[in-house]
Design an enzyme around this catalytic site. Structure first.
Site, PDB file in Angstrom:
ATOM      1  N   GLN A 363       0.845  -1.200   0.000  1.00  0.00           N
ATOM      2  CA  GLN A 363       0.000   0.000   0.000  1.00  0.00           C
ATOM      3  C   GLN A 363       0.883   1.254   0.000  1.00  0.00           C
ATOM      4  O   GLN A 363       1.707   1.439   0.899  1.00  0.00           O
ATOM      5  CB  GLN A 363      -0.917   0.033   1.216  1.00  0.00           C
ATOM      6  N   GLN A 385       0.098  -0.117  -5.759  1.00  0.00           N
ATOM      7  CA  GLN A 385      -1.066  -0.493  -4.948  1.00  0.00           C
ATOM      8  C   GLN A 385      -1.625   0.735  -4.230  1.00  0.00           C
ATOM      9  O   GLN A 385      -0.875   1.512  -3.634  1.00  0.00           O
ATOM     10  CB  GLN A 385      -0.652  -1.570  -3.939  1.00  0.00           C
ATOM     11  N   ASP A 386      -2.969   0.916  -4.300  1.00  0.00           N
ATOM     12  CA  ASP A 386      -3.642   2.010  -3.573  1.00  0.00           C
ATOM     13  C   ASP A 386      -3.201   3.407  -4.025  1.00  0.00           C
ATOM     14  O   ASP A 386      -3.003   4.306  -3.189  1.00  0.00           O
ATOM     15  CB  ASP A 386      -3.406   1.878  -2.055  1.00  0.00           C
ATOM     16  N   ASP A 407      -6.162  -2.420  -6.343  1.00  0.00           N
ATOM     17  CA  ASP A 407      -7.113  -1.473  -5.724  1.00  0.00           C
ATOM     18  C   ASP A 407      -6.688  -0.028  -5.971  1.00  0.00           C
ATOM     19  O   ASP A 407      -6.742   0.800  -5.055  1.00  0.00           O
ATOM     20  CB  ASP A 407      -7.182  -1.702  -4.200  1.00  0.00           C
ATOM     21  N   ARG A 473     -13.214  -4.797  -6.849  1.00  0.00           N
ATOM     22  CA  ARG A 473     -13.627  -5.789  -5.848  1.00  0.00           C
ATOM     23  C   ARG A 473     -14.211  -5.068  -4.633  1.00  0.00           C
ATOM     24  O   ARG A 473     -13.935  -3.877  -4.409  1.00  0.00           O
ATOM     25  CB  ARG A 473     -12.466  -6.697  -5.458  1.00  0.00           C
TER      26      ARG A 473
END
Ligand SMILES: *[C@@H]1O[C@H](CO)[C@@H](O)[C@H](O)[C@H]1NC(C)=O
Ligand SMILES: *[C@@H]1O[C@H](CO)[C@@H](O)[C@H](O)[C@H]1NC(C)=O
Ligand SMILES: *[C@@H]1O[C@H](CO)[C@@H](O)[C@H](O)[C@H]1NC(C)=O
Ligand SMILES: *[C@@H]1O[C@H](CO)[C@@H](O)[C@H](O)[C@H]1NC(C)=O
Length: 567
Positions: A363, A385-386, A407, A473
């Site tokens: 993250q 990520q993120d 994500d 998701r």
């Protein structure tokens, strides 16, 4: 916004009118009770009347007992439903203040690095939660009936944010050892219930007033005309119709308040220095910071008092604010953001935000946005990520590029991306990519991630044969995301959407697609729990509806299509 209406419109309308009827019956009972006790001058009747009124305002909530207990204790002889709702909000605020006080006792047991940070973040997050409850409580009062929709929407957005901050506090304790997380959860339990109840009450105000036959009931909330002197002055001028003309604005036309330049040709060489010049709680005139071409390696936080600020750069790849804070190095996701925007009414144009930690960092947020009514135009947001944390409130992105792996657009704002490019990057070994991970917690939240006329593709070298990418998701139980009128390249797995491992979130979430094109848009192999949206459902996610954008995006002068596009 109709998105979670899976049982069809008719049933929903039926439910609304039934619950409205119950409310009316109760409101009438309360009114009659009030009249009786006035006429008879009988004080003994008041408690009964108050409890009826409490029953009324608690009726739409999920935690009725919590609601009734809290109000019974604090309401005294108040019978006005509007005042009771306000008292309900105030009790939630008090409970959160108690949690902050109690959290001191956790210092001893949250000794590891991540747990300690989680505890500190909780204090900050609970403050935000309190702020949103406070502005909701302040708003309860007279309003113009013609503005009912905006009124209720504001309340719902703020209370949803309040709820989200409480959850973000708890999420910080994931993967931390010891009892601190469980204890915090316990501390926050009543507050979370009260905040959810507040959201339920706010939602019901809307339902009640939307039923047109209830004209006489309108007086209950809209009993006195708004006193212009008392109206909170929180709306910046560009929302009230004075065009900022974001589309054509440039560093010369805007007459920036401060210029930041790496090469020394401005007032400052770093963005952080310029933040000190922003007047506290700036409202009337947008404070413009021109950040000249260059790479600025610094972590930038626009705190809650830095409101109505605009960043303008020399171009999304020319002016770039960059950082590399990440979870793998022991920083909580919430604090990894290279740029965090908390103050409301933020605008960014022609600028890039980046986190360079890479797939290794897990993250690693490039940009985190809490700013209500914020606008991003022609921006680039790069990470893995993120990448982009659309945390809370209302956000509009237009002509932006967002890149990442897992994500990479996530959070619980009402965030609309119009004409943007989502670029899926090559992830770490054995990782799959998810373009979105929405985090809605309550089915009443007016939040969701919306992609309209966007392009979803892979970066150069992205190998769709070995790596799987998905549209999204469900991060939380009531996640809500729609991809509509967009170009989906063959980087997206035919299944389209992915479950959140170890949860059944997909069963209660809502994932929609509408009128997409491209090799990845075929829906014949999609997961069973996705929804091919109807035109009505899709329309409810257009920025004119989900963001009520005509009120604030339009007057900003940013290119904007309110409804569905002709594509
Ligand atoms: C009840 O209402 C009266 C005025 O109607 C007020 O003076 C009194 O303080 C109230 N009592 C409580 C406990 O709030
Ligand atoms: C929290 O602590 C402060 C300072 O010690 C105190 O003034 C306040 O009343 C406390 N609030 C609650 C709700 O316990
Ligand atoms: C990737 O998955 C394969 C097969 O499950 C496994 O053998 C390999 O060790 C994994 N690689 C990494 C870096 O986790
Ligand atoms: C939709 O996006 C495409 C680029 O992908 C653009 O050419 C077109 O103008 C957009 N449509 C509208 C109505 O903005």
């Amino acid at each position: 916004m109709g998105g979670n209406d899976r049982h069809g419109k008719k049933k929903k309308i039926a439910i609304i009118s039934v619950s409205a009827l119950i409310l009316v019956a109760m409101v009438v009972a309360v009114a009659v009770g009030v009249t009786k006790s006035h006429k008879g001058g009988n004080d003994e009747k008041k408690p009964a009347t108050t409890s009826k009124a409490i029953e009324t305002v608690c009726q739409p909530t999920d935690y009725k007992e919590t609601c009734q207990n809290a109000l019974s204790e604090k309401a005294g002889n108040v019978t006005d439903p509007k005042e009771l709702v306000k008292i309900g909000f105030q009790i939630a605020i008090e409970k959160l203040q108690e949690v902050i006080n109690n959290s001191d006792t956790l210092k001893e047991i949250a000794k590891d690095n991540l747990g300690n940070q989680a505890l500190q973040n909780c204090r900050e997050l609970i403050e935000y939660s309190i702020d949103d409850l406070k502005r909701s409580a302040d708003k309860i009062g007279p309003f113009e009936v013609t503005k009912l929709k905006e009124y209720v929407e504001d309340l719902k957005v703020w209370l949803s944010a309040s709820l989200q901050y409480e959850q973000t506090c708890l999420d910080g304790f994931d993967n931390t050892p010891g009892e601190a997380g469980a204890k915090m959860k316990n501390f926050l339990k009543t507050s979370q219930e009260l905040t959810k109840n507040a959201l339920a009450m706010a939602t019901e105000i809307g339902n009640l007033f939307r039923t047109s036959s209830l004209k006489s009931q309108r007086r209950l909330l809209a009993d006195t005309p708004m006193d212009p002197k008392k109206a909170p002055k929180i709306i910046p001028s560009w929302i009230e119709g004075r065009k900022l003309d974001i589309a054509t604005a440039n560093p010369i036309s805007l007459k920036p308040d401060v210029i930041v330049a790496k090469d020394g040709s401005g007032k400052y060489k770093t963005v952080n220095e310029a933040l000190k010049d922003i007047p506290k709680d700036n409202v009337l005139k947008t404070f413009v910071i021109y950040i000249k071409e260059g790479v600025y390696s610094e972590q930038v936080v626009l705190d809650k008092h830095m409101t109505n600020v605009m960043f303008i750069g020399d171009g999304p790849t020319k002016t770039k604010i960059t950082g590399n804070k990440n979870y793998a190095d022991g920083v909580q996701t919430f604090k990894t953001a290279t740029v965090a925007v908390i103050g409301d009414y933020f605008i960014a144009k022609d600028i890039g935000f980046e986190n360079t930690a890479g797939a290794r960092g897990h993250q690693a947020v490039a940009l985190r946005v809490q700013s209500d009514l914020s606008i991003f135009y022609n921006c680039q947001i790069d990470g893995y990520q993120d990448t982009l944390y659309t945390q809370t409130h209302r956000q509009f992105y237009r002509d932006c590029i967002i890149s990442g792996t897992i994500d990479f657009i996530f959070g619980d704002a009402a965030a609309v991306f119009q004409n943007c490019k989502m670029i899926v990057r090559k992830p770490g070994p054995n990782q799959s990519c998810m373009v979105t991970a929405q985090g809605r917690l309550d089915k009443r939240e007016p939040t969701g991630i919306v992609l309209q006329n966007c392009t979803i593709s892979g970066e150069k070298g992205f190998d769709a044969a070995t790596t799987m990418a998905y549209l999204g998701r469900p991060w939380k139980m009531y996640s809500r995301t729609i991809v509509m009128q967009s170009q989906i390249d063959n980087v997206i797995n035919p299944l389209g959407w992915m479950e959140w491992t170890g949860t059944t979130n997909h069963e209660t979430s809502w994932f929609g697609e509408f009128s997409n094109r491209g090799l990845g848009a075929a829906t014949n192999q999609r997961v069973k729990w996705y929804k091919l949206a109807t035109p009505e459902e899709a329309g409810a996610f257009a920025p004119g509806s989900i963001l009520l954008g005509d009120k604030w995006i339009m007057p900003s002068g940013v290119p904007y299509v309110a409804g569905m596009m002709r594509v």
